[in-house]
Design an enzyme around this catalytic site. Structure first.
Site, PDB file in Angstrom:
ATOM      1  N   SER A  59       0.812  -1.219   0.000  1.00  0.00           N
ATOM      2  CA  SER A  59       0.000   0.000   0.000  1.00  0.00           C
ATOM      3  C   SER A  59       0.842   1.265   0.000  1.00  0.00           C
ATOM      4  O   SER A  59       0.500   2.249  -0.663  1.00  0.00           O
ATOM      5  CB  SER A  59      -0.946  -0.001   1.204  1.00  0.00           C
ATOM      6  N   HIS A 451       0.521 -10.175   0.380  1.00  0.00           N
ATOM      7  CA  HIS A 451       0.130  -9.584  -0.897  1.00  0.00           C
ATOM      8  C   HIS A 451       0.499 -10.526  -2.035  1.00  0.00           C
ATOM      9  O   HIS A 451       1.211 -11.512  -1.846  1.00  0.00           O
ATOM     10  CB  HIS A 451       0.839  -8.245  -1.098  1.00  0.00           C
TER      11      HIS A 451
END
Length: 504
Positions: A59, A451
């Site tokens: 992010s 992720h």
């Protein structure tokens, strides 16, 4: 309203055979966007976002690249390069910590996330620090934060085994404490969690004590806790951080070590100490907050003419909205590491739910985020909206497939409400993601909590909800989003932005 950028955090596009919550969930709103809008995919990992080849995005990296309009070389890559070319050994901040320990006949304490996940840290950076301390005959101590979120939930034993081999080879770096990142790296102002790690590191007080770090992990597993949730544990016959010592925090990503560093440095405390923090030379791998007056080994490369700055310079208003788990991403990171808002940049933060893990409330605060966005659009009519839905990422990190599906469906429901309001206000819409996560939840026996390196969607629609006649070009990445937004605003793209519009 002119343009909205909606970021579905952790919404990747992957194969369906890995318990793909994105594909499994019912998403009529997103499906309609794909059907009617101009759509394509973006590469969001590795060199496309300034990371080493093959490294999954995250992010922080994603929002930095979105805001900069150029590929931003990340701190991870800069540290790797410094180790490779030898400049790591002469780094001023690292040497300041080492020299302080020598001058005071004290110790240097290394602390950070022991992981090869590459999101917040890289274990080889700690190994390089220990090697450097050993070469200089410095007494080093290590405080380990275990991962299990960007890595397998039961992987810390292998990292600790490797670390102990490095410690043995170089004769320094003994492990003094072990804390799961849930405690040591909270970022949502759960100060009680942070305090538990602080007390272990500084006051040598904790619920658990073991003879070795590996025992700390195995006993935690016996209690049913995975790596992320290991309660702060003391290792027998090891020292606390004391007056005259040096501390070096080796995480290269800032947001999840800020609270602990605030405690260690006694910066604007939101708590009360039973005893004063020790007086130390505290240095950090990266800049965790521009207001911290601490030596930084790899200070940020200043970003100028970011998306927010260009919008402000053009005299336009902008609204940033996210719940607290992603608030820093749509503000600090999107603005290139700038804490202070630009002129006419309004920020709305919605508190994330007060639960231990977000599989307990997969909808998180998406409804409240949407309510706030709708109210602000209808009452203040901003020129630009930038909004982040946190659910696919934060629930994806739990490894709970059923909860991840619910998270995706919740976002899809809220997206429908949001789009209706944006279109009614005359806004163009870009929907995308910063990285993947919920697109690969692993297996029931071995959940995947990290992720992914999968591409993410990019969809553009005009105020009528269609993208007929427009196409999204191939080969795009996150650095192309800001130029696309500026084109929709009829604002000139600055030279600093090397990306290019995705709309053809």
């Amino acid at each position: 309203m002119q343009t909205a950028l909606v970021i579905l955090d952790g919404w990747g596009l992957g194969d369906h055979d890995r318990r793909n919550a994105v594909q499994t969930a019912s998403t009529p709103t997103f499906d309609r966007l794909i059907e009617k809008g101009a759509n394509g995919t973006l590469d969001v990992s590795g060199r496309q976002v300034g990371l080493p080849a093959g490294q999954m995005g995250n992010s922080e990296v994603g929002h930095l690249n979105i805001g900069a309009g150029q590929v931003v070389k990340q701190a991870y890559t800069r540290v790797e390069d410094a180790i490779d070319n030898g400049s790591f050994q002469t780094n001023a901040a690292i040497n300041a910590a080492f020299n302080h320990a020598v001058a005071t006949n004290g110790r240097v304490h290394f602390m950070g996330l022991l992981s090869d996940g590459g999101v917040h840290s890289e274990q080889e950076h700690l190994h390089a620090l220990i090697e450097l301390a050993g070469d200089r005959n410095i007494d080093a101590i290590t405080h380990v934060f275990t991962d299990g979120r960007d890595t397998n939930p039961h992987s810390s034993e292998q990292y600790l085994t490797t670390l102990e081999e490095v410690i043995h080879t170089h004769g320094t770096g003994d492990i003094a404490t072990v804390s799961g990142r849930y405690y040591a790296m909270d970022r949502d102002k759960n100060w009680t969690r942070t305090r538990m790690s602080y007390d272990a590191i500084v006051n040598r007080t904790a619920e658990h004590t073991t003879s070795t770090a590996l025992e700390a992990v195995s006993e935690s597993y016996d209690r049913g806790d995975t790596d992320e949730f290991i309660e702060p544990t003391l290792i027998d016959n090891t020292p606390a951080v004391e007056d005259g010592d040096a501390v070096f925090v080796f995480n290269f990503r800032p947001d999840r070590v800020r609270q602990l560093v605030r405690m260690l440095a006694d910066i604007d405390p939101a708590w009360s100490f039973e005893t004063d923090p020790p007086t130390t030379e505290l240095a950090t791998m990266a800049q965790y907050d521009e207001t911290f007056s601490l030596p930084v080994a790899f200070p940020p490369n200043e970003q100028h003419d970011t998306l927010g700055e260009v919008i402000a310079t053009a005299g336009l208003t902008q609204l940033r909205i996210a719940e607290s788990e992603k608030y820093a991403h749509v503000t600090y990171f999107l603005n290139g590491g700038r804490e202070i808002a630009f002129e006419d940049e309004r920020r709305e933060i919605i508190k994330s739910p007060d639960v231990s893990t977000y599989d307990q409330q997969p909808s998180m605060s998406s409804n409240e985020v949407t309510d706030t966005a709708i109210e602000q659009i209808n009452t203040t009519d901003p020129d630009v909206l930038i909004l982040n839905y946190a659910n696919p990422d934060m629930v994806g990190h739990t490894g709970d497939f059923t909860a991840a599906i619910e998270a995706i469906e919740s976002v899809d429901t809220q997206l429908d409400r949001l789009l209706e309001t944006i279109y009614a206000a005359g806004g163009h819409v870009i929907v995308t993601a910063d990285h993947g996560n919920a697109d690969n939840m692993g297996t029931a026996a071995n959940p995947h909590t990290a992720h992914t390196t999968n591409p993410v969607p990019i969809v553009y629609t005009r105020p009528d909800g269609n993208g007929d006649g427009d196409t999204i070009r191939d080969g795009g990445s996150l650095c192309d989003i800001a130029p696309t937004v500026l084109e929709l605003l009829s604002v000139e793209q600055p030279a600093a932005m090397t990306g290019s519009s995705l709309i053809e």
